[in-house]
Design an enzyme around this catalytic site. Structure first.
Site, PDB file in Angstrom:
ATOM      1  N   SER B  98       1.151  -1.370  -0.117  1.00 28.79           N
ATOM      2  CA  SER B  98       0.106   0.361   0.056  1.00 28.79           C
ATOM      3  C   SER B  98       0.789   0.899  -0.166  1.00 28.79           C
ATOM      4  O   SER B  98       1.730   1.890   1.120  1.00 28.79           O
ATOM      5  CB  SER B  98      -1.056   0.177   1.468  1.00 28.79           C
ATOM      6  N   LYS B 173      -7.367   2.588  -3.112  1.00 23.20           N
ATOM      7  CA  LYS B 173      -6.980   1.885  -1.052  1.00 23.20           C
ATOM      8  C   LYS B 173      -6.948   2.826  -0.806  1.00 23.20           C
ATOM      9  O   LYS B 173      -7.323   2.941   0.727  1.00 23.20           O
ATOM     10  CB  LYS B 173      -5.815   1.141  -0.868  1.00 23.20           C
ATOM     11  N   LYS B 241       0.372   5.901   8.841  1.00 21.48           N
ATOM     12  CA  LYS B 241       1.034   5.759   7.151  1.00 21.48           C
ATOM     13  C   LYS B 241       0.441   5.677   6.274  1.00 21.48           C
ATOM     14  O   LYS B 241      -0.150   5.963   5.445  1.00 21.48           O
ATOM     15  CB  LYS B 241       1.216   4.185   7.049  1.00 21.48           C
TER      16      LYS B 241
END
Lengths: 296, 296
Positions: B98, B173, B241
């Site tokens: 990701s 995502k 993150k």
């Protein structure tokens, strides 16, 4: 014992169809509204018109109220010709308006001093739900009183929950409106991000519906944002009223609601640009204005 | 034509079970990880260990990558002993990490110059989904390349969507992580409001699940907040993150994400108080700190 006689005060967009369901089920219903034409519509269906709220309370065992905001409920209840002036011991007041959870408890306390039980029973589902008798009804008050009123709720709604004591129904409604507004905002940021990054928001929405981002809002309001289908639905200005209840109660209770506060500002921005009567999914338009870019 | 040979780089908490599924399906799999013990675990299952990423790329037709962040992917791809140095025309790189949607497109362009196709294919579902082969996989790239890799995706996940061109998987995502974070925040504000107003948050959650406030997050993370079940799950520091990817990309793309920004600040506050390794539903603890009151 004689059959229970009902009363209904407030015959607007929501109250009118709700009261109609009670009349059409065969109940004796005394009605009052500030707008005589609304009273006439109900009396033509078999309801009995009253001169004021006090008269409704004198004649009915259970008095339903459906008016716009906290000051309206206070006026209906406690004005000279209000409900409280006509009530007797053992009667029940059911406030189905969406108003302050804090003031609701005070109203219930004042009525309790007269020996009168109150339920707060705000609804969600809007005009469509009111007409189809599919409203969600969130109730605060005593179990015994809830059990007494439940058959009448069942004529107006489907998903009927006793959440807790007086005020808990209004609290649940405010919590509902917080989640709905903030989830609309979340979907707006996500779809706008997708669009600006060059992806197709419709395909992103599809991909996300299968995972943890799933929500009724992503399904329904996400689709509205993509289709630019901003006819109401639930109007921005009504959601502004509900978030104002949340933010006012937060200040009274001693609580910080950071995203509720900025969501209200985004609704304010939509309204400032003429969108107050659009569906609340139009909140995305405030984000689009900030970005200089639209979802589609 | 010989059978397709696979490669897998990055054998951490996510990569290890994902690579295992490929081996157990009978595929020839060349693996590399910075941690020799992780390589040994895979070779004991039948995978073939390599000295570096370049060696994996030299031997495999399709190279899967699963590493933590954007700089890690860049290093794996373009270092002296990286994937790009070992690739030949017709090979395929599938980055399942990701990472930044913006940099992903640049990586894909650089590989395209070598005649190599890339897919970005980030996942959601976490360690549990990786182990159970039930990951949601969001893919960006060409349809023909997606069709080629799809059978291997099917060994690792269930809900597999080609969202668009290169970068669209990472974009989806990030959009997912925006919605999940902001819905957690929404549920946190609503349940904390309910608690502070004196209602039972568990009953409010129940009442709301039937209406427009419904979401997977209200179901799962709402329950976590009420039960104080903050063991991960998906850790706060990983969501930090992901929101950093969103906010960095927003700045690069020219986009304002007001609630994503404040949600990150709330995660920062949770982490500042020692909660970085709690489940992301612990975001509510930052709101509780602001209110001096807890949900339960």
């Amino acid at each position: 014992m004689a059959m229970t006689t009902l009363g209904f005060i407030g015959l607007g967009i929501m109250g009118k169809p709700m009261a109609s369901h009670l009349v059409h089920a065969g109940h004796t219903l005394h009605v009052y509204s500030r707008t005589p034409a609304d009273v006439e519509q109900l009396t033509s269906q078999g309801a009995l018109g009253c001169a004021d709220s006090r008269a409704v309370a004198e004649r009915a065992d259970i008095v339903f109220i459906m008016v716009p905001d906290t000051p309206d409920v206070e006026q209906v209840l406690f004005d000279t010709n209000g409900v409280a002036a006509g009530l007797g011991k053992g009667k029940v007041v059911v406030d189905m308006s969406s108003i302050s959870p804090v003031e609701t408890k005070q109203f219930a306390d004042r009525l309790a001093d007269q020996g009168v039980d109150m339920l707060d029973a705000p609804v969600s589902g809007g005009q469509v739900g009111a007409e189809a008798a599919t409203l969600t009804i969130m109730v605060g008050g005593k179990q015994t009183v809830f059990d007494k009123v439940r058959p009448y709720f069942a004529l107006m709604g489907k998903n009927i929950t006793l959440v807790g004591d007086n005020g808990a129904g209004q609290t649940a409604k405010v919590a509902n409106q917080i989640i709905v507004a903030l989830t609309i905002e979340a979907v707006g940021e996500a779809l706008l991000f997708a669009a600006k990054a060059g992806a197709d928001p419709a395909r992103v929405r599809e991909a996300l519906l299968g995972g943890f981002a799933q929500s009724r809002i992503l399904e329904v309001h996400g689709e509205r944002m993509i289709q630019r289908a901003f006819e109401p639905g639930f109007r921005v200005r009504l959601h502004q009223k509900d978030l104002n209840l949340a933010l006012t109660a937060a200040r009274q209770l001693g609580l910080s609601l950071p995203h509720t506060a900025t969501a209200q500002e985004l609704f304010n921005a939509v309204a400032a640009n003429g969108g107050g009567d659009l569906d609340h999914s139009a909140l995305v338009m405030a984000l689009e204005r900030l970005a200089g870019h639209t979802v589609t």
